[in-house]
Design a protein around this motif. Structure first.
Motif, PDB file in Angstrom:
ATOM      1  N   ILE A   1      36.498  37.960  33.338  1.00 33.42           N
ATOM      2  CA  ILE A   1      37.100  37.089  34.333  1.00 33.42           C
ATOM      3  C   ILE A   1      38.196  37.880  35.022  1.00 33.42           C
ATOM      4  O   ILE A   1      39.120  38.377  34.367  1.00 33.42           O
ATOM      5  CB  ILE A   1      37.679  35.807  33.707  1.00 33.42           C
ATOM      6  N   SER A   2      38.091  38.013  36.340  1.00 31.93           N
ATOM      7  CA  SER A   2      39.101  38.739  37.116  1.00 31.93           C
ATOM      8  C   SER A   2      39.799  37.783  38.073  1.00 31.93           C
ATOM      9  O   SER A   2      39.142  37.036  38.802  1.00 31.93           O
ATOM     10  CB  SER A   2      38.448  39.880  37.913  1.00 31.93           C
ATOM     11  N   ASN A   3      41.123  37.802  38.037  1.00 31.74           N
ATOM     12  CA  ASN A   3      41.966  37.032  38.965  1.00 31.74           C
ATOM     13  C   ASN A   3      41.864  35.524  38.764  1.00 31.74           C
ATOM     14  O   ASN A   3      42.147  34.758  39.681  1.00 31.74           O
ATOM     15  CB  ASN A   3      41.623  37.368  40.427  1.00 31.74           C
ATOM     16  N   GLY A   4      41.466  35.100  37.576  1.00 31.63           N
ATOM     17  CA  GLY A   4      41.377  33.667  37.318  1.00 31.63           C
ATOM     18  C   GLY A   4      42.141  33.279  36.076  1.00 31.63           C
ATOM     19  O   GLY A   4      41.884  33.809  34.993  1.00 31.63           O
TER      20      GLY A   4
ATOM     21  N   ILE B   1      39.309  28.836  34.332  1.00 34.94           N
ATOM     22  CA  ILE B   1      37.981  28.632  34.901  1.00 34.94           C
ATOM     23  C   ILE B   1      37.272  27.571  34.058  1.00 34.94           C
ATOM     24  O   ILE B   1      37.181  27.698  32.834  1.00 34.94           O
ATOM     25  CB  ILE B   1      37.136  29.920  34.889  1.00 34.94           C
TER      26      ILE B   1
ATOM     27  N   PRO C   1      43.031  30.491  40.787  1.00 35.33           N
ATOM     28  CA  PRO C   1      43.235  31.942  40.852  1.00 35.33           C
ATOM     29  C   PRO C   1      44.618  32.351  40.348  1.00 35.33           C
ATOM     30  O   PRO C   1      45.552  31.548  40.346  1.00 35.33           O
ATOM     31  CB  PRO C   1      43.068  32.248  42.339  1.00 35.33           C
ATOM     32  N   SER C   2      44.690  33.582  39.915  1.00 39.99           N
ATOM     33  CA  SER C   2      45.983  34.142  39.524  1.00 39.99           C
ATOM     34  C   SER C   2      46.895  34.231  40.742  1.00 39.99           C
ATOM     35  O   SER C   2      46.439  34.166  41.890  1.00 39.99           O
ATOM     36  CB  SER C   2      45.796  35.529  38.919  1.00 39.99           C
TER      37      SER C   2
ATOM     38  N   ILE D   1      38.078  34.633  42.628  1.00 43.80           N
ATOM     39  CA  ILE D   1      37.903  34.800  41.183  1.00 43.80           C
ATOM     40  C   ILE D   1      36.517  35.364  40.931  1.00 43.80           C
ATOM     41  O   ILE D   1      35.519  34.819  41.408  1.00 43.80           O
ATOM     42  CB  ILE D   1      38.063  33.456  40.443  1.00 43.80           C
TER      43      ILE D   1
END
Length: 299
Positions: A6-9, A12, A53-54, A60
């Motif tokens: 998981i990137s930038n989340g 989820i 999102p981050s 995300i």
């Protein structure tokens, strides 16, 4: 549903629906290592994802697998036989099948390479989580009430690097007969490391009614959960005993029941001592309390 990256989340979530749009199950992809399995009939389904999102991110990116965990596709394991494997990505879940007898207590021990993290969870025939724990080398005891096949899932943490070795072992012993628990009386209970911080008591309701659990202890650096089962081993109630001040009354049919106590400790605590009472609150001989009229009493 097995999350691989998981990137930038930050959070989820997912939701599974059938062709009629009915929600069948849902959960968090960030914490997929705690998710149960979902039994599905042949047909078409959709999976919806939504998330947060981050900070500063506008997209995300998620990588996941949808695993089939029906018996033919899951490797069987034998009790008391150590299993070794490798998380190729460091993150994926590995699923195994084992057969066990109701009335036995399993002891599950799992570990991974130093610097890595993983969790395990035991799923019942309905896909629900029976028990779970961390792959930290410690043993956890799990009493079983139903004979049949179970799934053991060991899941690598999303923060792991590739090629993480793991190992686990599952053994079984006969569960001791439940200790007697008298209703409306205080019972002193000690959960020790020798017993796996677990104890099982039995009680009988002679007539349909309501009961309320009550605990007497500070629970310093400790937590105790309780689970009440009927004579068929089905769970009828469960909660944190630390929160018994907020306990709800439980409506139960006449019959025999067991109540399991499972403890967790930290900061070097090795034993949990507490008093417990299961109070009957639905009997007809209790004095009624009138609405909006004060009553005095002594604790």
């Amino acid at each position: 549903l097995d999350a691989l990256s998981i990137s930038n989340g930050d959070y989820i979530y997912y939701m599974v629906r059938n062709a009629q749009g009915e929600q069948l199950t849902s959960g968090s992809l960030n914490y997929s290592q705690w998710n149960s399995a979902c039994a599905l009939s042949p047909g078409d389904y959709t999976i919806e994802f939504f998330g947060y999102p981050s900070s500063g991110a506008t997209q995300i990116d998620v990588d996941f697998r949808l695993l089939s965990v029906t018996a033919p596709s899951v490797a069987p394991i034998q009790l008391a036989t150590p299993v070794n494997g490798v998380f190729a990505t460091g993150h994926e879940a590995q699923v195994y099948r084992l057969d066990a007898n109701g009335g036995d207590t399993l002891s599950i021990t799992a570990s991974v390479d130093a610097g890595a993290s993983a969790t395990w969870r035991l799923l019942g025939a309905d896909g629900g989580v029976v028990s779970s724990g961390g792959a930290d080398g410690g043993a956890m005891t799990v009493p079983l009430w139903i004979t049949g096949s179970y799934l053991l899932v060991i899941d690598g943490d999303l923060g792991n690097t590739p090629d993480v070795a793991y190992s686990f072992n599952v053994t079984a012993t006969a569960t001791p007969a439940p200790l007697p628990l008298s209703l409306n009386s205080s019972t002193s209970i000690s959960l020790t490391q020798d017993s796996g911080l677990m104890a099982v008591y039995g009680f009988t309701l002679s007539a349909d009614g309501a009961v309320m659990p009550s605990a007497f202890a500070p629970f310093t650096n400790a937590e105790v959960d309780y689970t009440i089962r009927d004579a068929q081993g089905q769970i009828v109630a469960s909660d944190y005993l630390n929160n018994s001040d907020w306990a709800h009354t439980l409506a139960l049919l006449a019959g025999q029941y067991t109540i399991e106590f499972d403890g967790y400790t930290w900061n070097g605590v090795s034993q949990i001592d507490f008093g417990f009472a299961l109070l009957e609150v639905g009997s007809l001989d209790q004095a009624p309390v009138e609405v909006r009229r004060a009553r005095a009493g002594t604790l």
